[in-house]
Write a protein that holds these residues in place. Structure first.
Motif, PDB file in Angstrom:
ATOM      1  N   GLY A   8      -4.274 -10.805  -6.014  1.00 55.64           N
ATOM      2  CA  GLY A   8      -3.152 -10.503  -5.128  1.00 55.64           C
ATOM      3  C   GLY A   8      -3.112  -9.057  -4.680  1.00 55.64           C
ATOM      4  O   GLY A   8      -2.089  -8.594  -4.179  1.00 55.64           O
ATOM      5  N   ARG A  10      -4.390  -7.780  -2.122  1.00 55.96           N
ATOM      6  CA  ARG A  10      -4.336  -7.652  -0.669  1.00 55.96           C
ATOM      7  C   ARG A  10      -2.900  -7.765  -0.136  1.00 55.96           C
ATOM      8  O   ARG A  10      -2.593  -7.351   0.983  1.00 55.96           O
ATOM      9  N   GLY A  11      -2.014  -8.342  -0.931  1.00 54.47           N
ATOM     10  CA  GLY A  11      -0.624  -8.505  -0.487  1.00 54.47           C
ATOM     11  C   GLY A  11       0.120  -7.177  -0.512  1.00 54.47           C
ATOM     12  O   GLY A  11      -0.443  -6.129  -0.857  1.00 54.47           O
ATOM     13  N   ILE A  12       1.396  -7.236  -0.176  1.00 55.27           N
ATOM     14  CA  ILE A  12       2.163  -5.984  -0.090  1.00 55.27           C
ATOM     15  C   ILE A  12       2.308  -5.342  -1.466  1.00 55.27           C
ATOM     16  O   ILE A  12       2.060  -4.150  -1.627  1.00 55.27           O
ATOM     17  N   VAL A  13       2.706  -6.127  -2.461  1.00 54.77           N
ATOM     18  CA  VAL A  13       2.907  -5.553  -3.799  1.00 54.77           C
ATOM     19  C   VAL A  13       1.566  -5.077  -4.351  1.00 54.77           C
ATOM     20  O   VAL A  13       1.436  -3.961  -4.881  1.00 54.77           O
ATOM     21  N   GLY A  14       0.529  -5.921  -4.209  1.00 50.59           N
ATOM     22  CA  GLY A  14      -0.804  -5.563  -4.705  1.00 50.59           C
ATOM     23  C   GLY A  14      -1.327  -4.288  -4.064  1.00 50.59           C
ATOM     24  O   GLY A  14      -1.917  -3.430  -4.738  1.00 50.59           O
ATOM     25  N   THR A  37      -8.058 -15.476  -3.323  1.00 51.17           N
ATOM     26  CA  THR A  37      -7.899 -16.925  -3.115  1.00 51.17           C
ATOM     27  C   THR A  37      -8.455 -17.314  -1.747  1.00 51.17           C
ATOM     28  O   THR A  37      -8.484 -18.479  -1.410  1.00 51.17           O
ATOM     29  N   GLN A  39     -11.123 -15.024   0.166  1.00 48.33           N
ATOM     30  CA  GLN A  39     -12.290 -14.288   0.687  1.00 48.33           C
ATOM     31  C   GLN A  39     -13.405 -14.190  -0.360  1.00 48.33           C
ATOM     32  O   GLN A  39     -14.083 -13.158  -0.460  1.00 48.33           O
ATOM     33  N   SER A  76       4.155 -16.935  -7.213  1.00 47.76           N
ATOM     34  CA  SER A  76       4.481 -17.972  -8.210  1.00 47.76           C
ATOM     35  C   SER A  76       3.576 -19.191  -8.116  1.00 47.76           C
ATOM     36  O   SER A  76       3.234 -19.798  -9.134  1.00 47.76           O
ATOM     37  N   SER A  99       5.219 -12.086  -9.984  1.00 47.16           N
ATOM     38  CA  SER A  99       6.008 -13.209  -9.462  1.00 47.16           C
ATOM     39  C   SER A  99       7.082 -13.636 -10.461  1.00 47.16           C
ATOM     40  O   SER A  99       7.062 -13.264 -11.629  1.00 47.16           O
ATOM     41  N   CYS A 136      13.088  -7.610  -7.680  1.00 47.99           N
ATOM     42  CA  CYS A 136      13.163  -6.256  -7.127  1.00 47.99           C
ATOM     43  C   CYS A 136      14.566  -5.645  -7.164  1.00 47.99           C
ATOM     44  O   CYS A 136      14.741  -4.504  -7.597  1.00 47.99           O
ATOM     45  N   GLY A 167      10.314  -7.590   1.432  1.00 49.28           N
ATOM     46  CA  GLY A 167      10.627  -8.266   0.178  1.00 49.28           C
ATOM     47  C   GLY A 167      10.146  -9.705   0.178  1.00 49.28           C
ATOM     48  O   GLY A 167       9.943 -10.304  -0.873  1.00 49.28           O
ATOM     49  N   ALA A 354       8.704  -3.445  -7.931  1.00 48.24           N
ATOM     50  CA  ALA A 354       7.577  -4.384  -8.059  1.00 48.24           C
ATOM     51  C   ALA A 354       6.357  -3.761  -8.736  1.00 48.24           C
ATOM     52  O   ALA A 354       6.029  -4.076  -9.874  1.00 48.24           O
TER      53      ALA A 354
HETATM   54  P1  NAP Z   1       2.183 -11.195   0.057  1.00 45.00           P
HETATM   55  O1  NAP Z   1       2.203  -9.893   0.778  1.00 45.00           O
HETATM   56  O2  NAP Z   1       2.514 -12.418   0.847  1.00 45.00           O
HETATM   57  O3  NAP Z   1       0.746 -11.347  -0.628  1.00 45.00           O
HETATM   58  C1  NAP Z   1       0.398 -12.409  -1.497  1.00 45.00           C
HETATM   59  C2  NAP Z   1      -1.004 -12.918  -1.160  1.00 45.00           C
HETATM   60  O4  NAP Z   1      -0.976 -13.609   0.078  1.00 45.00           O
HETATM   61  C3  NAP Z   1      -2.064 -11.863  -0.948  1.00 45.00           C
HETATM   62  O5  NAP Z   1      -2.570 -11.414  -2.172  1.00 45.00           O
HETATM   63  C4  NAP Z   1      -3.113 -12.589  -0.136  1.00 45.00           C
HETATM   64  O6  NAP Z   1      -3.976 -13.331  -1.028  1.00 45.00           O
HETATM   65  C5  NAP Z   1      -2.292 -13.590   0.661  1.00 45.00           C
HETATM   66  N1  NAP Z   1      -2.075 -13.266   2.074  1.00 45.00           N
HETATM   67  C6  NAP Z   1      -1.889 -14.204   3.035  1.00 45.00           C
HETATM   68  N2  NAP Z   1      -1.682 -13.635   4.226  1.00 45.00           N
HETATM   69  C7  NAP Z   1      -1.735 -12.308   4.030  1.00 45.00           C
HETATM   70  C8  NAP Z   1      -1.601 -11.195   4.915  1.00 45.00           C
HETATM   71  N3  NAP Z   1      -1.342 -11.351   6.220  1.00 45.00           N
HETATM   72  N4  NAP Z   1      -1.693  -9.950   4.382  1.00 45.00           N
HETATM   73  C9  NAP Z   1      -1.926  -9.770   3.059  1.00 45.00           C
HETATM   74  N5  NAP Z   1      -2.076 -10.798   2.195  1.00 45.00           N
HETATM   75  C10 NAP Z   1      -1.976 -12.063   2.677  1.00 45.00           C
HETATM   76  O7  NAP Z   1       3.199 -11.211  -1.161  1.00 45.00           O
HETATM   77  P2  NAP Z   1       3.906  -9.978  -1.918  1.00 45.00           P
HETATM   78  O8  NAP Z   1       5.130  -9.598  -1.189  1.00 45.00           O
HETATM   79  O9  NAP Z   1       2.906  -8.943  -2.227  1.00 45.00           O
HETATM   80  O10 NAP Z   1       4.430 -10.718  -3.246  1.00 45.00           O
HETATM   81  C11 NAP Z   1       3.578 -11.064  -4.324  1.00 45.00           C
HETATM   82  C12 NAP Z   1       4.448 -11.527  -5.488  1.00 45.00           C
HETATM   83  O11 NAP Z   1       5.270 -10.460  -5.920  1.00 45.00           O
HETATM   84  C13 NAP Z   1       5.410 -12.669  -5.124  1.00 45.00           C
HETATM   85  O12 NAP Z   1       5.532 -13.561  -6.200  1.00 45.00           O
HETATM   86  C14 NAP Z   1       6.720 -11.974  -4.895  1.00 45.00           C
HETATM   87  O13 NAP Z   1       7.843 -12.802  -5.142  1.00 45.00           O
HETATM   88  C15 NAP Z   1       6.632 -10.854  -5.930  1.00 45.00           C
HETATM   89  N6  NAP Z   1       7.452  -9.693  -5.591  1.00 45.00           N
HETATM   90  C16 NAP Z   1       7.444  -9.222  -4.328  1.00 45.00           C
HETATM   91  C17 NAP Z   1       8.213  -8.124  -4.005  1.00 45.00           C
HETATM   92  C18 NAP Z   1       8.254  -7.584  -2.602  1.00 45.00           C
HETATM   93  O14 NAP Z   1       9.069  -6.709  -2.344  1.00 45.00           O
HETATM   94  N7  NAP Z   1       7.411  -8.041  -1.692  1.00 45.00           N
HETATM   95  C19 NAP Z   1       8.964  -7.483  -5.011  1.00 45.00           C
HETATM   96  C20 NAP Z   1       8.926  -7.978  -6.314  1.00 45.00           C
HETATM   97  C21 NAP Z   1       8.151  -9.081  -6.593  1.00 45.00           C
HETATM   98  P3  NAP Z   1      -5.570 -13.440  -0.836  1.00 45.00           P
HETATM   99  O15 NAP Z   1      -6.112 -12.068  -0.640  1.00 45.00           O
HETATM  100  O16 NAP Z   1      -6.026 -14.076  -2.112  1.00 45.00           O
HETATM  101  O17 NAP Z   1      -5.722 -14.298   0.370  1.00 45.00           O
END
Ligand code: NAP
Length: 368
Positions: A8, A10-14, A37, A39, A76, A99, A136, A167, A354
């Motif tokens: 994870g 690549r996501g925002i938190v990661g 998941t 690439q 999750s 998550s 958060c 978020g 986060a």
């Molecule tokens: P996210 O940005 O949607 O990223 C999660 C995964 O989605 C990425 O690792 C990536 O996986 C995939 N993905 C799909 N489309 C994407 C795109 N356009 N850009 C980047 N990644 C994309 O989720 P997140 O906000 O980081 O949240 C992750 C977890 O932390 C969740 O369970 C959330 O509830 C929790 N959380 C979030 C926050 C917050 O403020 N955002 C705060 C506290 C907890 P692949 O690289 O494997 O494809």
């Protein structure tokens, strides 16, 4: 060196987690392996001098089970699929998660070390291996009001949140920007002679049409707000609102539940969550006493004087985003009860809300 798997990233938190770890040079003391998941087999798009340069399959149980520590910021759905499979085959490594999936498990600890370091250490000593970052707004609330909780001064707490689009994840944040772009196209022709209500009518008419970008939010967020976050639960709360009381009390390991409730609202900011608190104290405190207790709790919380200039310059998402500091202001006694105060706090939900508690949990385990 411990083998630490990142899912994870690549996501925002990661991404914020990686940014912080690079800044703090945390990668120097681990062997990091990156998973995906979507690439699998591609090259890792950054250089942190780790041995493995290729993205691994995040569903490969064999590789995952060879790791000492796994940090997942994937969400999750992923955790619910993989975590139990690993535990069932006897994997005994540490699982650190952003998550919510594991937060209510009895053998998990919700981590926020400026608040519950001793509890975390006690659980490590007891052999607990599952550590989860909190919701958060809960983490940001505890960071801002930590002193009042520590001194057991809070009888109950009511909260209204103002939560940023990020978020909800990357795709939602992008959608907010697309919505803003759509609106800005309509309002392109603003000049001195424009009737602003004509523009407003045009925008209001267009944001409810089908071609307005709303694949993720379902409704307009730009130019509007959404007083609903996460799914409905049976008592009329949303799951986001339910987490307030459950997670706070789990983090504090309270014997008597501190009642917490309120309304969680998504607003059209990009990053950083704000919260307005109504706090009923168990005893009468002077305003200065209360401010001192709040200010002295941790080095990130910052009491902002209750005047216009300090407030609008320091107590906003614009002032806070990208920073670890947690300003809290608008602290005042309320007319409704001599023991009731209000306060308003803002914090970067991607940092203390986060990534930062997860990063610090990893450090704690490595140094333990
Ligand atoms: P996210 O940005 O949607 O990223 C999660 C995964 O989605 C990425 O690792 C990536 O996986 C995939 N993905 C799909 N489309 C994407 C795109 N356009 N850009 C980047 N990644 C994309 O989720 P997140 O906000 O980081 O949240 C992750 C977890 O932390 C969740 O369970 C959330 O509830 C929790 N959380 C979030 C926050 C917050 O403020 N955002 C705060 C506290 C907890 P692949 O690289 O494997 O494809």
């Amino acid at each position: 060196m411990k083998d630490v798997g990142f899912i994870g990233w690549r996501g925002i938190v990661g991404s914020v987690l990686l940014e912080r770890m690079i800044k703090e040079k945390d990668f120097n003391s681990i062997n990091a392996i990156f998973f995906t998941t979507s690439q699998c087999g591609e090259l890792i798009p950054f250089d942190i001098q780790n041995k493995c340069k290729i993205l691994q399959d995040a569903y490969n149980i064999e590789i995952l089970s060879s790791l000492d520590i796994i940090i997942s910021c994937q969400g999750s759905k992923y955790t619910s699929k993989i975590y139990s499979k690993l535990r069932l085959i006897g994997w005994n490594g540490y699982w650190i998660d952003a998550s919510s999936y594991l937060r209510s498990f009895t053998n998990s600890v919700i981590v926020l070390d400026p608040i519950n370091l001793n509890f975390i250490k006690k659980k490590i000593d007891m052999g607990i291996k599952t550590f989860v970052g909190g919701n958060c707004t809960v983490s940001l609330m505890l960071m801002s009001l930590g002193g009042l909780f520590k001194d057991n001064l809070i009888e109950w707490l009511s909260v209204s949140t103002y939560q940023a689009a990020s978020g909800a994840g990357s795709n939602f944040m992008k959608e907010l920007l697309l919505q803003m772009k759509f609106i800005s196209k309509i309002s392109n022709f603003i000049n001195n002679s424009t009737n602003i209500l004509d523009i407003e009518k045009n925008i209001s008419k267009n944001i409810i049409k089908n071609d307005f970008p709303k694949k993720y939010f379902s409704v307009p967020l730009a130019g509007s707000l959404i007083p609903w976050i996460d799914k409905k639960i049976n008592n009329g709360q949303t799951k986001e609102e339910w987490k307030g009381q459950f997670e706070t009390n789990k983090i504090l390991n309270t014997k008597n539940i501190i009642p917490i409730d309120g309304t969680c609202v998504r607003i059209g900011t990009l990053r950083s969550h704000s919260q307005s608190f109504t706090i009923k104290l168990k005893q009468q405190l002077s305003l200065n006493n209360m401010k001192d207790i709040i200010q002295s709790h941790n080095k990130w919380v910052k009491v902002i004087p209750n005047d216009m200039s300090h407030t609008i310059n320091n107590l906003t998402p614009a002032a806070v985003s990208g920073k670890l500091s947690i300003p809290i202001g608008r602290i005042k006694k309320l007319n409704i009860d001599k023991n009731c105060f209000s306060a308003f706090s803002v914090g970067d939900q991607l940092l203390w809300g986060a990534a930062e508690p997860l990063r610090r949990m990893l450090k704690l385990l490595l140094n333990y």
